[in-house]
Design an enzyme around this catalytic site. Structure first.
Site, PDB file in Angstrom:
ATOM      1  CE  LYS A   1      -3.908  -2.683   1.393  1.00 51.94           C
ATOM      2  NZ  LYS A   1      -5.001  -2.284   0.209  1.00 51.94           N
TER       3      LYS A   1
ATOM      4  CE  LYS B   1      10.156  -5.100   6.585  1.00 47.65           C
ATOM      5  NZ  LYS B   1       9.284  -4.525   8.055  1.00 47.65           N
TER       6      LYS B   1
ATOM      7  CG  ASN C   1      10.277   0.253   7.525  1.00 44.78           C
ATOM      8  OD1 ASN C   1      11.762   0.875   8.230  1.00 44.78           O
ATOM      9  ND2 ASN C   1       9.507   0.642   7.827  1.00 44.78           N
TER      10      ASN C   1
ATOM     11  CB  ALA D   1       7.948 -16.005  20.135  1.00 46.26           C
TER      12      ALA D   1
HETATM   13  P1  NDP Z   1       7.065 -14.437  11.950  1.00 46.75           P
HETATM   14  O1  NDP Z   1       7.130 -15.715  10.545  1.00 46.75           O
HETATM   15  O2  NDP Z   1       8.971 -14.318  12.675  1.00 46.75           O
HETATM   16  O3  NDP Z   1       6.120 -14.906  13.475  1.00 46.75           O
HETATM   17  C1  NDP Z   1       5.230 -16.504  12.912  1.00 46.75           C
HETATM   18  C2  NDP Z   1       4.975 -16.547  14.912  1.00 46.75           C
HETATM   19  O4  NDP Z   1       3.774 -16.101  14.909  1.00 46.75           O
HETATM   20  C3  NDP Z   1       5.356 -17.296  15.020  1.00 46.75           C
HETATM   21  O5  NDP Z   1       5.639 -17.046  16.947  1.00 46.75           O
HETATM   22  C4  NDP Z   1       4.830 -18.268  14.799  1.00 46.75           C
HETATM   23  O6  NDP Z   1       4.595 -19.228  16.321  1.00 46.75           O
HETATM   24  C5  NDP Z   1       3.273 -17.517  14.898  1.00 46.75           C
HETATM   25  N1  NDP Z   1       2.427 -17.953  14.896  1.00 46.75           N
HETATM   26  C6  NDP Z   1       1.841 -18.414  14.023  1.00 46.75           C
HETATM   27  N2  NDP Z   1       0.681 -19.372  13.368  1.00 46.75           N
HETATM   28  C7  NDP Z   1      -0.051 -19.128  14.413  1.00 46.75           C
HETATM   29  C8  NDP Z   1      -1.541 -19.682  15.087  1.00 46.75           C
HETATM   30  N3  NDP Z   1      -2.097 -19.959  13.572  1.00 46.75           N
HETATM   31  N4  NDP Z   1      -1.147 -19.697  16.218  1.00 46.75           N
HETATM   32  C9  NDP Z   1      -0.846 -19.198  17.461  1.00 46.75           C
HETATM   33  N5  NDP Z   1       0.967 -18.292  16.929  1.00 46.75           N
HETATM   34  C10 NDP Z   1       1.113 -18.853  15.821  1.00 46.75           C
HETATM   35  O7  NDP Z   1       6.617 -13.866  11.585  1.00 46.75           O
HETATM   36  P2  NDP Z   1       6.009 -11.699  11.035  1.00 46.75           P
HETATM   37  O8  NDP Z   1       6.648 -11.808  12.791  1.00 46.75           O
HETATM   38  O9  NDP Z   1       7.737 -11.265  10.595  1.00 46.75           O
HETATM   39  O10 NDP Z   1       5.069 -11.918  11.112  1.00 46.75           O
HETATM   40  C11 NDP Z   1       4.135 -11.765  12.442  1.00 46.75           C
HETATM   41  C12 NDP Z   1       3.274 -11.014  11.222  1.00 46.75           C
HETATM   42  O11 NDP Z   1       2.741  -8.855  11.383  1.00 46.75           O
HETATM   43  C13 NDP Z   1       2.314 -11.001   9.743  1.00 46.75           C
HETATM   44  O12 NDP Z   1       0.672 -11.146   9.822  1.00 46.75           O
HETATM   45  C14 NDP Z   1       2.614  -9.785   8.869  1.00 46.75           C
HETATM   46  O13 NDP Z   1       1.343  -9.513   7.972  1.00 46.75           O
HETATM   47  C15 NDP Z   1       2.567  -8.554  10.089  1.00 46.75           C
HETATM   48  N6  NDP Z   1       3.489  -7.978   9.944  1.00 46.75           N
HETATM   49  C16 NDP Z   1       2.209  -6.412   9.591  1.00 46.75           C
HETATM   50  C17 NDP Z   1       3.329  -5.329   9.914  1.00 46.75           C
HETATM   51  C18 NDP Z   1       2.215  -2.968   9.415  1.00 46.75           C
HETATM   52  O14 NDP Z   1       3.015  -2.484   9.476  1.00 46.75           O
HETATM   53  N7  NDP Z   1       1.328  -3.494  10.253  1.00 46.75           N
HETATM   54  C19 NDP Z   1       5.158  -4.585  10.055  1.00 46.75           C
HETATM   55  C20 NDP Z   1       5.073  -5.961   9.876  1.00 46.75           C
HETATM   56  C21 NDP Z   1       4.343  -7.502   9.747  1.00 46.75           C
HETATM   57  P3  NDP Z   1       5.788 -20.444  16.563  1.00 46.75           P
HETATM   58  O15 NDP Z   1       6.977 -20.319  17.121  1.00 46.75           O
HETATM   59  O16 NDP Z   1       5.356 -21.800  17.009  1.00 46.75           O
HETATM   60  O17 NDP Z   1       5.769 -21.260  15.169  1.00 46.75           O
END
Ligand code: NDP
Length: 255
Positions: A13, A61, A82, A118
């Site tokens: 966006k 990033k 970023n 996490a």
């Molecule tokens: P990562 O892949 O680094 O981390 C994912 C995390 O989510 C892990 O802790 C994982 O747990 C957990 N997880 C995934 N699926 C589930 C589930 N069904 N139930 C519970 N826990 C779950 O992701 P990011 O930190 O890179 O991104 C996370 C989100 O943040 C995305 O949706 C992304 O779109 C959003 N985002 C938004 C931004 C904005 O500007 N609004 C900026 C950056 C990101 P486990 O360790 O157990 O696998």
């Protein structure tokens, strides 16, 4: 000329937001998008395209952090950049994601935040919310936070529910209808909380739907997106902006 590097990048966006700002403010600039396959070429491409600044999204990033001529501010601790800005002959890297998050929740009066998740986003937010505890589905990713002397919990051992701000940084709810933790845990957390924030944008997640049932004040990922954009624009133009006025413009075009 400015642009966003990512792969994929067609969903971003940022061009819509920033071009609307340039138009409204009568600034003769434009903002495009560039699908970059090889992140190790990011600075090379920046120079080749002769742009003044860029945003960087998934999955580049860390490359931007490694390759920028200089990294400033919180990006140094986060290990991810970023926003890239040309300053003289140098390309400087910043991170506006975590500070944008703080800007988005500035009117919330919280004392004790809980971050659910996490991953990369949780790491960045834990740096700007040093008083936060972390809850994650599984143990492995919690090691990083334990080393930083954080209180960490999994779904099996959480025994504290007295948080006033609950933040979902997981992708639960993005492409499904899942809550980021079992419903009974979320219910207990929301019974004591005042605020809930989700970093996902583009839809109302089950997490935020439930927060509304508990009459919590909420913010979505759209707020974070808007404020990271406002802070990036300040860096692009090299001056302080009236942040609320610019945020209003961004919300206007995004909603
Ligand atoms: P990562 O892949 O680094 O981390 C994912 C995390 O989510 C892990 O802790 C994982 O747990 C957990 N997880 C995934 N699926 C589930 C589930 N069904 N139930 C519970 N826990 C779950 O992701 P990011 O930190 O890179 O991104 C996370 C989100 O943040 C995305 O949706 C992304 O779109 C959003 N985002 C938004 C931004 C904005 O500007 N609004 C900026 C950056 C990101 P486990 O360790 O157990 O696998």
């Amino acid at each position: 000329m400015f642009l966003i590097f990512g792969n994929p990048v067609s969903h971003s966006k940022s061009p819509l937001m920033h071009n609307y700002f340039f138009k409204k403010e009568e600034i003769n600039e434009c903002y495009g998008r560039y699908c970059l396959e090889d992140g190790s070429k990011i600075i090379e491409k920046f120079k080749e395209l002769k742009i003044k600044g860029a945003n960087v999204t998934v999955p580049h990033k860390e490359w931007a952090y490694k390759l920028a001529d200089e990294v400033r501010g919180i990006a140094k601790e986060i290990g991810a950049v970023n926003t890239l800005v040309k300053e003289g002959e140098k390309i400087i890297g910043y991170n506006t994601d975590a500070l944008g998050f703080l800007e988005a929740i500035k009117e919330f009066e919280y004392k004790k935040p809980l971050i659910i998740g996490a991953g990369g986003t949780a790491k960045a937010l834990s740096l700007v919310l040093p008083e936060s505890d972390i809850l994650n589905r599984s143990k492995n990713r919690l090691e990083y936070f334990k080393k930083k002397a954080k209180n960490t919990f999994t779904w099996d051992d959480i025994d504290k529910f007295d948080y006033d701000l609950i933040i979902n940084t997981t992708s639960a709810g993005l492409n499904d209808e899942n809550l980021p933790a079992p419903e009974e845990i979320i219910n207990k957390l929301f019974s004591n909380a005042k605020y809930a924030v989700d970093v996902i944008y583009g839809k109302e997640t089950p997490f935020l739907k439930k927060a509304k049932e508990f009459n919590l004040k909420i913010k979505s990922g759209l707020d974070m997106l808007v404020y990271q954009g406002v802070l990036a624009m300040e860096l692009f133009l090299g001056k302080k902006l009236e942040r609320e006025k610019v945020a209003k413009l961004y919300f206007e075009i995004l909603r």
